[in-house]
Write a protein that holds these residues in place. Structure first.
Motif, PDB file in Angstrom:
ATOM      1  N   VAL A  72       0.865  -1.187   0.000  1.00  0.00           N
ATOM      2  CA  VAL A  72       0.000   0.000   0.000  1.00  0.00           C
ATOM      3  C   VAL A  72       0.898   1.232   0.000  1.00  0.00           C
ATOM      4  O   VAL A  72       1.834   1.324   0.806  1.00  0.00           O
ATOM      5  N   ASP A  73       0.644   2.173  -0.876  1.00  0.00           N
ATOM      6  CA  ASP A  73       1.448   3.406  -0.973  1.00  0.00           C
ATOM      7  C   ASP A  73       2.944   3.120  -1.078  1.00  0.00           C
ATOM      8  O   ASP A  73       3.771   3.791  -0.435  1.00  0.00           O
ATOM      9  N   GLY A  74       3.284   2.102  -1.799  1.00  0.00           N
ATOM     10  CA  GLY A  74       4.699   1.793  -2.038  1.00  0.00           C
ATOM     11  C   GLY A  74       5.415   1.093  -0.902  1.00  0.00           C
ATOM     12  O   GLY A  74       6.634   0.947  -0.934  1.00  0.00           O
ATOM     13  N   ARG A  75       4.667   0.682   0.119  1.00  0.00           N
ATOM     14  CA  ARG A  75       5.328  -0.036   1.224  1.00  0.00           C
ATOM     15  C   ARG A  75       4.459  -1.215   1.668  1.00  0.00           C
ATOM     16  O   ARG A  75       3.248  -1.232   1.419  1.00  0.00           O
ATOM     17  N   ALA A  76       5.129  -2.165   2.312  1.00  0.00           N
ATOM     18  CA  ALA A  76       4.399  -3.358   2.760  1.00  0.00           C
ATOM     19  C   ALA A  76       3.579  -3.022   3.999  1.00  0.00           C
ATOM     20  O   ALA A  76       4.045  -2.289   4.878  1.00  0.00           O
TER      21      ALA A  76
ATOM     22  N   GLU B  24      10.294  -8.775   9.319  1.00  0.00           N
ATOM     23  CA  GLU B  24       8.887  -8.675   9.730  1.00  0.00           C
ATOM     24  C   GLU B  24       8.654  -7.480  10.642  1.00  0.00           C
ATOM     25  O   GLU B  24       7.647  -6.783  10.525  1.00  0.00           O
ATOM     26  N   VAL B  25       9.596  -7.275  11.554  1.00  0.00           N
ATOM     27  CA  VAL B  25       9.470  -6.133  12.474  1.00  0.00           C
ATOM     28  C   VAL B  25       9.649  -4.846  11.680  1.00  0.00           C
ATOM     29  O   VAL B  25       8.914  -3.862  11.872  1.00  0.00           O
ATOM     30  N   MET B  26      10.601  -4.868  10.770  1.00  0.00           N
ATOM     31  CA  MET B  26      10.875  -3.688   9.953  1.00  0.00           C
ATOM     32  C   MET B  26       9.637  -3.295   9.137  1.00  0.00           C
ATOM     33  O   MET B  26       9.243  -2.131   9.100  1.00  0.00           O
ATOM     34  N   LEU B  30       8.011   0.207   9.855  1.00  0.00           N
ATOM     35  CA  LEU B  30       8.165   1.193   8.774  1.00  0.00           C
ATOM     36  C   LEU B  30       6.801   1.726   8.362  1.00  0.00           C
ATOM     37  O   LEU B  30       6.639   2.941   8.167  1.00  0.00           O
ATOM     38  N   ASP B  31       5.836   0.835   8.267  1.00  0.00           N
ATOM     39  CA  ASP B  31       4.492   1.273   7.885  1.00  0.00           C
ATOM     40  C   ASP B  31       3.930   2.226   8.938  1.00  0.00           C
ATOM     41  O   ASP B  31       3.316   3.248   8.617  1.00  0.00           O
ATOM     42  N   HIS B  32       4.173   1.883  10.206  1.00  0.00           N
ATOM     43  CA  HIS B  32       3.666   2.728  11.294  1.00  0.00           C
ATOM     44  C   HIS B  32       4.352   4.106  11.274  1.00  0.00           C
ATOM     45  O   HIS B  32       3.695   5.144  11.376  1.00  0.00           O
ATOM     46  N   TYR B  33       5.652   4.038  11.129  1.00  0.00           N
ATOM     47  CA  TYR B  33       6.469   5.271  11.095  1.00  0.00           C
ATOM     48  C   TYR B  33       6.021   6.145   9.916  1.00  0.00           C
ATOM     49  O   TYR B  33       5.815   7.364  10.054  1.00  0.00           O
TER      50      TYR B  33
END
Lengths: 114, 221
Positions: A72-76, B24-26, B30-33
């Motif tokens: 989504v939006d270029g990221r997992a 998996e943590v990344m 990363l999505d949260h950040y």
């Protein structure tokens, strides 16, 4: 609401909150869960990432949640949803917590004896 | 929506400042950040300021490392529990009967086997869990996924432990007794005990293979 007392109260009920939210929605991701709780409680209750992810991981390890990753939006993005067991367990845990809160409320609303 | 370069910068923060090493943590952090950063950028904040705010909101390095530590612990706990279940499943009547039969056979054939030969067989058996680990390492099986890295750490610790145990109590003890071949009954008894220990260690080595083949997915944390 005081943040530290808030977080200690949250500890015991976080997994139930997650299960309840996922019962309502088909799937959610971490950030979405934190925002949903914030919105529902008008900012009174916040879930920190340090509490949320271990709780999600534990529920997944217990077989109550399953995950899928989408781009989504270029990221997992990792989405969580309830498993069959998760649905059953959610109902039980929610009922248990609700009954507990009801009883707690009775004690808290105790009128001073004359 | 963040640009690929901005996402790379956030990823760099997570790996460089918080030492996040598991994919998996990344992915999750990363999505949260990125989501937190986007939220502030939607309020006309610059990327730099928004990401700084998001970093603080995430608990900075320490808070993020704790999430990774919890992830490791959760997976390790599952691995340990599963390994115990696997081992328990081996110790049923077929294993007991086979061991008893082999033990009896060993007791009666021991007088015809040289002490050195016996010692060598036992020593090789003791090495079997480590041989499994060595094979896996050579094939780079330990680097395939995050979870496998953690399973591997567990196996390495567990393999070394069982080998040391076997070496100290089994091999060392038996070696001195094997030299004393004058009391043949003692040699027979100890050969039988050695064989039972070998069976346990071999089953342990097989459990390593089975455990490693399992797909822990926080269905491991």
């Amino acid at each position: 609401m005081n943040t530290s007392s808030n977080s200690s109260l949250l500890k015991g009920s976080l997994s139930v909150m997650i299960l309840r939210l996922l019962e309502d929605r088909e799937k959610m991701y971490g950030y979405e869960i934190t925002q949903k709780v914030k919105d529902l409680t008008a900012g009174e209750m916040t879930i920190t990432e340090g509490a949320l992810y271990p709780a999600l991981h534990k529920l997944e390890a217990d077989g109550l949640l399953t995950t899928e990753t989408q781009i989504v939006d270029g990221r997992a993005r990792k989405y969580y949803s309830l498993t069959k067991t998760g649905h059953t367990e959610a109902a039980g845990r929610i009922a248990e917590l609700a009954a507990f809160l009801e009883n707690l409320n009775l004690v808290l609303k105790l009128k001073p004896s004359l | 929506m963040l640009t690929p370069t901005q996402l790379d910068l956030l990823r760099l923060d997570l790996s460089g400042l918080a030492n996040i090493e598991y994919d998996e943590v990344m992915t999750e952090l990363l999505d949260h950040y990125a989501s937190l950063t986007e939220r502030k950028m939607a309020l006309n904040m610059s990327f730099d300021d928004a990401s700084k705010w998001a970093w603080a909101e995430l608990g900075s390095g320490e808070g993020l490392q704790q999430i990774q530590t919890d992830y490791e612990k959760s997976i390790m706990k599952q691995v340990r529990v599963r390994h115990f279940e696997i081992l328990k499943s081996y110790f049923r009547w077929p294993a007991f009967v086979t061991t008893a039969l082999l033990g009896t056979l060993m007791y009666f054939t021991a007088p015809f086997i040289s002490a050195n030969g016996m010692f060598t067989v036992f020593f090789v058996c003791g090495l079997s869990p480590l041989a499994v680990l060595f094979y896996g390492h050579r094939k780079h099986l330990d680097q395939q996924t995050d979870k496998r890295k953690i399973v591997w750490t567990y196996l390495r610790e567990s393999g070394s432990f069982i080998f040391n145990l076997f070496y100290v109590f089994g091999i060392n003890g038996l070696d001195s007794l094997f030299e004393e071949k004058s009391k043949i009954w003692l040699f027979q008894v100890h050969s039988t005990i050695g064989l039972v220990l070998c069976m346990v260690v071999l089953l342990y080595a097989v459990s390593f293979i089975q455990l490693f083949k399992e797909n822990f997915s926080l269905k491991l944390a």
